[in-house]
Enzyme design. Structure first.
Site, short mmCIF file in Angstrom:
data_model
loop_
_atom_site.label_atom_id
_atom_site.label_comp_id
_atom_site.label_asym_id
_atom_site.label_seq_id
_atom_site.Cartn_x
_atom_site.Cartn_y
_atom_site.Cartn_z
CB CYS A 106 -9.88 -15.61 13.73
SG CYS A 106 -8.27 -16.46 13.45
N GLY A 144 0.91 -1.21 -0.05
CA GLY A 144 -0.01 -0.06 -0.04
C GLY A 144 0.83 1.31 -0.07
CB CYS A 167 -4.37 -2.93 6.69
SG CYS A 167 -3.46 -1.44 7.14
CG ASP A 224 1.81 -5.12 7.35
OD1 ASP A 224 2.72 -5.33 7.50
OD2 ASP A 224 0.67 -5.41 6.48
CB SER A 252 -7.58 -8.88 -0.30
OG SER A 252 -6.28 -9.27 -0.09
CG ASN A 253 -2.48 -7.65 -2.36
OD1 ASN A 253 -1.60 -8.28 -2.74
ND2 ASN A 253 -2.54 -7.45 -0.80
CD GLN A 256 -8.68 -1.16 0.00
OE1 GLN A 256 -7.78 -1.64 -0.08
NE2 GLN A 256 -9.42 -0.48 0.83
CG ASP A 285 6.61 -7.31 -0.80
OD1 ASP A 285 6.20 -8.45 -0.64
OD2 ASP A 285 6.18 -6.30 -0.33
#
Length: 386
Positions: free
Chosen positions: A344, A46, A193, A135, A74-75, A77, A67
């Site tokens: 979860c 992000g 996040c 993060d 889902s990334n 967005q 990385d």
């Protein structure tokens, strides 16, 4: 900063950067400084997306990425350096191609590995500036310590839900990250996040601030965010600036530092193997397939420890929502005589819930291995995932 005296700009580069060259603060010499500079970005997600895209467009000569993740749906967005066609690819490879489209004059170096105490010094050593696009707390402390020990500035940014932070840490000019946060929060107290969510534009807002700070440092112009923490509330669109000062007792940049080399950052942040769902004993784990079979023949109580927002997206039928933070105060809703199954998203919060219930004397508690993601894969393929 790197020496720009031997750097020249081609005719095409002069045309490309013409709007920079018209700025007195940049000009031809400043653009040469940008071309001579090298920046290492930790994370191609992000924050890394806008940081990289703007530094590449600005003409920073060498950009490095660390990385090891792949691009997921889902990334998309918020991680705008990647596109739908890149899903399933390594982020660093996707980002490298994006940079080439933006500016072919940039030299890109990629490190497909996790940034750790074992490799961090070697990777970071030859870069002028390190930008933190991570993060998680262990990596933030690691990035800080590497930069202090190597004498390099860290351009810091963090995002969560609608709030972002940015600063520049440099032991030469002021406080480091440890001066602001001497100790990490208790493990699990601050969700990331993936658990708490983030508005898609926020990393763009904070990431461009980080890119701007890096450019200012390279140029030697303006007033970088030394000694200042910029806080953004994007929901109310308010900026606050907090003054921060060097801590003379700081463990790494203080008068008498006690940290003189890289340490075990997982341990420092209180993250032990016991908090990993994969290390729970076999007796405390149940697979999605096993749970599905059990539900057909017996009665169990299923507890969902995610947030209400996650529960609204998808849930195992007949499960009771008790978010993990509320669990200690809602024990009376759980049947002590029943077999209790906790789940979860992926299993980590579930493992913490199992440990809590064990401490409270619940005799038959298990965690769904892989969480609801495993349920969607193994049992209900029609279930939406996030």
């Amino acid at each position: 900063m790197s020496n720009s005296s031997n750097v020249d700009l081609s005719h095409e580069e002069i045309q490309r950067y013409s709007r920079h060259l018209l700025l007195p603060e940049v000009g031809l010499e400043g653009q040469k400084k940008l071309k001579a500079a090298s920046v290492l970005i930790i994370g191609a997600g992000g924050l890394g997306s806008p940081i990289t895209m703007y530094l590449a467009a600005a003409g920073v000569g060498c950009i490095g990425f660390v990385d090891m993740d792949i691009v997921e749906v889902s990334n998309l967005q918020r991680q705008i350096i990647h596109g739908t066609e890149n899903v399933g690819e390594l982020k660093i490879e996707s980002a490298k191609r994006s940079i080439a489209r933006i500016n072919p004059f940039v030299n890109v170096k990629t490190y497909q590995e996790k940034f750790t105490a074992e490799n961090a010094m070697e990777i970071a050593r030859d870069y002028d500036i390190i930008i933190d696009g991570t993060d998680n707390f262990p990596t933030r402390y690691l990035v800080n310590d590497v930069c202090v020990l190597l004498g390099k500035p860290t351009v810091y940014g963090s995002i969560f839900r609608f709030e972002g932070q940015a600063s520049v840490f440099s032991a030469k000019h002021g406080p480091c990250y440890r001066c602001l946060y001497p100790e990490p929060p208790p493990e699990g107290l601050v969700p990331n996040c993936a658990e708490g969510g983030v508005i898609g534009v926020l990393p763009g807002m904070i990431g461009t601030i980080q890119a701007n700070e890096a450019i200012k440092i390279i140029l030697g112009e303006g007033t970088p965010l030394y000694n200042r923490l910029l806080v953004l509330d994007a929901l109310d669109m308010r900026f606050r600036e907090l003054s921060i000062s060097k801590n003379p007792d700081c463990q790494i940049c203080g008068t008498n530092p006690t940290i003189t080399h890289l340490i075990d950052y997982q341990h420092f942040c209180g993250i032990s193997p016991k908090t990993d769902a994969n290390t729970i004993s076999a007796e405390q784990l149940i697979t999605a397939t096993e749970l599905s079979e059990k539900l057909a023949t017996s009665t169990v109580q299923i507890i969902d420890v995610r947030s209400a927002e996650e529960y609204a997206i998808c849930a195992i039928p007949d499960s009771l929502l008790i978010p993990l933070a509320e669990l200690p105060y809602r024990l009376n809703e759980i049947n002590r005589n029943a077999e209790v199954i906790i789940y979860c998203k992926s299993g980590i919060r579930g493992s913490k819930a199992v440990s809590l219930l064990n401490d409270e004397g619940f005799p038959k508690v298990k965690n769904l291995a892989g969480g609801i993601k495993a349920w969607a894969t193994e049992v209900d393929e029609a279930m939406p995932t996030y």
